[in-house]
Design a protein around this motif. Structure first.
Motif, PDB file in Angstrom:
ATOM      1  N   TRP A  47       0.843  -1.191   0.000  1.00 24.06           N
ATOM      2  CA  TRP A  47       0.000   0.000   0.000  1.00 24.06           C
ATOM      3  C   TRP A  47       0.883   1.248   0.000  1.00 24.06           C
ATOM      4  O   TRP A  47       1.998   1.224   0.533  1.00 24.06           O
ATOM      5  CB  TRP A  47      -0.900   0.021   1.228  1.00 24.06           C
ATOM      6  CG  TRP A  47      -2.007  -0.990   1.219  1.00 24.06           C
ATOM      7  CD1 TRP A  47      -1.883  -2.341   1.393  1.00 24.06           C
ATOM      8  CD2 TRP A  47      -3.404  -0.737   1.041  1.00 24.06           C
ATOM      9  NE1 TRP A  47      -3.117  -2.946   1.324  1.00 24.06           N
ATOM     10  CE2 TRP A  47      -4.069  -1.990   1.117  1.00 24.06           C
ATOM     11  CE3 TRP A  47      -4.162   0.408   0.829  1.00 24.06           C
ATOM     12  CZ2 TRP A  47      -5.449  -2.105   0.985  1.00 24.06           C
ATOM     13  CZ3 TRP A  47      -5.537   0.296   0.706  1.00 24.06           C
ATOM     14  CH2 TRP A  47      -6.166  -0.955   0.785  1.00 24.06           C
ATOM     15  N   LEU A  48       0.365   2.314  -0.562  1.00 19.12           N
ATOM     16  CA  LEU A  48       1.064   3.599  -0.559  1.00 19.12           C
ATOM     17  C   LEU A  48       0.103   4.668  -0.049  1.00 19.12           C
ATOM     18  O   LEU A  48      -1.038   4.754  -0.502  1.00 19.12           O
ATOM     19  CB  LEU A  48       1.536   3.963  -1.968  1.00 19.12           C
ATOM     20  CG  LEU A  48       2.123   5.377  -2.160  1.00 19.12           C
ATOM     21  CD1 LEU A  48       3.379   5.575  -1.311  1.00 19.12           C
ATOM     22  CD2 LEU A  48       2.431   5.627  -3.639  1.00 19.12           C
ATOM     23  N   ILE A  49       0.573   5.476   0.898  1.00 14.60           N
ATOM     24  CA  ILE A  49      -0.206   6.606   1.403  1.00 14.60           C
ATOM     25  C   ILE A  49       0.625   7.874   1.268  1.00 14.60           C
ATOM     26  O   ILE A  49       1.838   7.868   1.526  1.00 14.60           O
ATOM     27  CB  ILE A  49      -0.635   6.374   2.870  1.00 14.60           C
ATOM     28  CG1 ILE A  49      -1.497   7.545   3.366  1.00 14.60           C
ATOM     29  CG2 ILE A  49       0.560   6.154   3.786  1.00 14.60           C
ATOM     30  CD1 ILE A  49      -2.151   7.288   4.713  1.00 14.60           C
ATOM     31  N   PRO A  77      -4.075   1.163  -2.975  1.00 12.13           N
ATOM     32  CA  PRO A  77      -3.926  -0.257  -2.665  1.00 12.13           C
ATOM     33  C   PRO A  77      -2.905  -0.923  -3.596  1.00 12.13           C
ATOM     34  O   PRO A  77      -2.530  -0.360  -4.632  1.00 12.13           O
ATOM     35  CB  PRO A  77      -5.329  -0.821  -2.900  1.00 12.13           C
ATOM     36  CG  PRO A  77      -6.238   0.358  -2.872  1.00 12.13           C
ATOM     37  CD  PRO A  77      -5.434   1.486  -3.431  1.00 12.13           C
ATOM     38  N   PRO A  78      -2.462  -2.129  -3.254  1.00  9.48           N
ATOM     39  CA  PRO A  78      -1.528  -2.857  -4.123  1.00  9.48           C
ATOM     40  C   PRO A  78      -2.090  -3.027  -5.533  1.00  9.48           C
ATOM     41  O   PRO A  78      -3.292  -3.223  -5.726  1.00  9.48           O
ATOM     42  CB  PRO A  78      -1.385  -4.218  -3.427  1.00  9.48           C
ATOM     43  CG  PRO A  78      -1.732  -3.949  -2.003  1.00  9.48           C
ATOM     44  CD  PRO A  78      -2.776  -2.879  -2.022  1.00  9.48           C
ATOM     45  N   GLY A  79      -1.197  -2.919  -6.511  1.00  6.96           N
ATOM     46  CA  GLY A  79      -1.588  -3.116  -7.895  1.00  6.96           C
ATOM     47  C   GLY A  79      -2.218  -1.910  -8.559  1.00  6.96           C
ATOM     48  O   GLY A  79      -2.580  -1.980  -9.745  1.00  6.96           O
ATOM     49  N   TRP A  96       4.973  10.429   3.000  1.00  9.32           N
ATOM     50  CA  TRP A  96       4.485   9.212   2.356  1.00  9.32           C
ATOM     51  C   TRP A  96       4.965   7.992   3.122  1.00  9.32           C
ATOM     52  O   TRP A  96       5.888   8.062   3.933  1.00  9.32           O
ATOM     53  CB  TRP A  96       4.988   9.128   0.909  1.00  9.32           C
ATOM     54  CG  TRP A  96       6.498   9.180   0.809  1.00  9.32           C
ATOM     55  CD1 TRP A  96       7.272  10.300   0.684  1.00  9.32           C
ATOM     56  CD2 TRP A  96       7.411   8.075   0.892  1.00  9.32           C
ATOM     57  NE1 TRP A  96       8.612   9.961   0.672  1.00  9.32           N
ATOM     58  CE2 TRP A  96       8.720   8.607   0.791  1.00  9.32           C
ATOM     59  CE3 TRP A  96       7.247   6.697   1.028  1.00  9.32           C
ATOM     60  CZ2 TRP A  96       9.861   7.804   0.830  1.00  9.32           C
ATOM     61  CZ3 TRP A  96       8.385   5.881   1.066  1.00  9.32           C
ATOM     62  CH2 TRP A  96       9.668   6.447   0.955  1.00  9.32           C
ATOM     63  N   ALA A  97       4.325   6.862   2.830  1.00 13.03           N
ATOM     64  CA  ALA A  97       4.745   5.582   3.401  1.00 13.03           C
ATOM     65  C   ALA A  97       4.280   4.441   2.518  1.00 13.03           C
ATOM     66  O   ALA A  97       3.157   4.465   1.998  1.00 13.03           O
ATOM     67  CB  ALA A  97       4.207   5.412   4.816  1.00 13.03           C
ATOM     68  N   HIS A  98       5.142   3.463   2.326  1.00 14.34           N
ATOM     69  CA  HIS A  98       4.783   2.165   1.751  1.00 14.34           C
ATOM     70  C   HIS A  98       4.638   1.197   2.921  1.00 14.34           C
ATOM     71  O   HIS A  98       5.494   1.141   3.807  1.00 14.34           O
ATOM     72  CB  HIS A  98       5.889   1.653   0.817  1.00 14.34           C
ATOM     73  CG  HIS A  98       5.932   2.338  -0.505  1.00 14.34           C
ATOM     74  ND1 HIS A  98       5.205   1.920  -1.590  1.00 14.34           N
ATOM     75  CD2 HIS A  98       6.627   3.425  -0.915  1.00 14.34           C
ATOM     76  CE1 HIS A  98       5.447   2.704  -2.632  1.00 14.34           C
ATOM     77  NE2 HIS A  98       6.313   3.634  -2.245  1.00 14.34           N
ATOM     78  N   PHE A  99       3.560   0.415   2.944  1.00 16.03           N
ATOM     79  CA  PHE A  99       3.355  -0.482   4.083  1.00 16.03           C
ATOM     80  C   PHE A  99       2.496  -1.675   3.683  1.00 16.03           C
ATOM     81  O   PHE A  99       1.736  -1.629   2.709  1.00 16.03           O
ATOM     82  CB  PHE A  99       2.677   0.266   5.238  1.00 16.03           C
ATOM     83  CG  PHE A  99       1.270   0.723   4.938  1.00 16.03           C
ATOM     84  CD1 PHE A  99       0.167  -0.018   5.354  1.00 16.03           C
ATOM     85  CD2 PHE A  99       1.039   1.897   4.234  1.00 16.03           C
ATOM     86  CE1 PHE A  99      -1.128   0.393   5.080  1.00 16.03           C
ATOM     87  CE2 PHE A  99      -0.264   2.323   3.954  1.00 16.03           C
ATOM     88  CZ  PHE A  99      -1.343   1.572   4.375  1.00 16.03           C
ATOM     89  N   LEU A 100       2.637  -2.747   4.444  1.00 14.69           N
ATOM     90  CA  LEU A 100       1.733  -3.888   4.381  1.00 14.69           C
ATOM     91  C   LEU A 100       0.898  -3.860   5.656  1.00 14.69           C
ATOM     92  O   LEU A 100       1.445  -3.851   6.757  1.00 14.69           O
ATOM     93  CB  LEU A 100       2.507  -5.202   4.284  1.00 14.69           C
ATOM     94  CG  LEU A 100       3.182  -5.483   2.939  1.00 14.69           C
ATOM     95  CD1 LEU A 100       3.975  -6.782   3.021  1.00 14.69           C
ATOM     96  CD2 LEU A 100       2.142  -5.578   1.825  1.00 14.69           C
ATOM     97  N   PRO A 101      -0.424  -3.818   5.536  1.00 14.09           N
ATOM     98  CA  PRO A 101      -1.266  -3.648   6.729  1.00 14.09           C
ATOM     99  C   PRO A 101      -1.272  -4.868   7.629  1.00 14.09           C
ATOM    100  O   PRO A 101      -1.185  -6.005   7.161  1.00 14.09           O
ATOM    101  CB  PRO A 101      -2.652  -3.381   6.144  1.00 14.09           C
ATOM    102  CG  PRO A 101      -2.624  -4.008   4.788  1.00 14.09           C
ATOM    103  CD  PRO A 101      -1.216  -3.872   4.298  1.00 14.09           C
TER     104      PRO A 101
END
Length: 289
Positions: A47-49, A77-79, A96-101
């Motif tokens: 995910w990217l926020i 969301p992914p993809g 910003w942040a890339h993360f897996l929930p």
């Protein structure tokens, strides 16, 4: 988030932008002038926020370019294909942040009904913006460290951001009076300060009696009861995720007497700060594989 039907990438094909490997929390603070662009035609595996602090950026989505300005949050969301950057004549400042929930975050990340699953949220409240910005700053700082506790603190900050977004998008909730929200935000951002109802009332141009009545009506408890609860909850997180001494934590959250802090903490949680820390650490160790 105005719409513009001129694709900034139409005149030239931009190179694919590399993405960080999924599975770790990666975050940062960018301040980018015109010419900055990110293009990932297949999106990423995480995910990217992105939260715009100032200036202006664009995001190309479904043949429409949307502008992101101060207070806008973009969640991908992914993809989801990425094509975003800074438009001509602007500077774009964002975190910003890339993360897996974590599994418990799923209810706050339910995608929209459309198949492309894009979140575009505008935060009107200045107090909410400051709180989200503060959570991002803590997450960025803690995510730079690799030890167990700093990593958990970064995840806690990410969870706080998602909770604030969930609160923002929950149409069933009744928003607080903006003056009460401002007082809450001020107490949360300045927890170490000595606060009085008189000083907080002056902050929002109300009489002390009017603030006390309005606050109790909106929140359900008094100003000082809420401040105590905020301090105790924050102290519990510091006990769980840092190695700070009890006296240091007491001072950090605004208690100028460690004895009084221990008394209030024990009354609230049913355990002394030291006992609480041992209990939580033991439970965490038992969960480790």
């Amino acid at each position: 988030m105005a719409e513009n039907h001129n694709n900034p990438a139409a005149s030239s094909v931009s190179a694919e932008t590399a993405a960080p490997p999924p599975g770790i929390l990666v975050s940062g603070h960018f301040n980018q002038a015109y010419g900055y662009q990110t293009n990932r035609s297949r999106g990423t595996k995480d995910w990217l926020i992105m939260f715009t602090l100032s200036g202006c950026g664009y995001y190309w989505h479904q043949d429409t370019m949307r502008h992101c300005s101060s207070g806008d949050i973009l969640v991908l969301p992914p993809g989801t294909p990425h094509n975003y950057g800074t438009p001509e004549g602007h500077v774009w400042e964002f975190v910003w942040a890339h993360f897996l929930p974590l599994p418990s975050w799923s209810e706050w990340l339910s995608p929209p009904q459309d198949k492309d699953a894009l979140f575009l949220i505008h935060v009107e409240s200045e107090a909410q913006r400051e709180r989200i910005k503060g959570a991002f700053e803590r997450m960025i700082r803690d995510s730079l460290e690799s030890d167990f506790y700093r990593t958990r603190l970064a995840l806690n900050a990410m969870e706080e951001i998602l909770l604030l977004i969930g609160q923002q998008t929950n149409r069933k909730s009744v928003p607080l009076d903006p003056r009460v929200e401002q007082v809450l935000g001020f107490m949360e951002q300045h927890m170490k300060m000595r606060h009085t109802v008189e000083e907080l009332a002056a902050l929002v141009a109300l009489s002390p009696s009017r603030l006390a009545h309005l606050f109790k009506q909106e929140v359900g408890e008094s100003v000082m009861e809420t401040l105590l609860r905020l301090r105790l909850r924050h102290s519990s997180r510091l006990l769980e995720h840092t190695t700070m001494q009890v006296g240091e934590i007491a001072e950090e959250v605004g208690f100028h007497s460690p004895f009084y802090f221990t008394k209030q903490f024990t009354a609230y949680y049913g355990k002394s700060p030291s006992h609480y820390r041992k209990t939580v650490r033991k439970a965490a160790d038992e969960e480790e594989p």
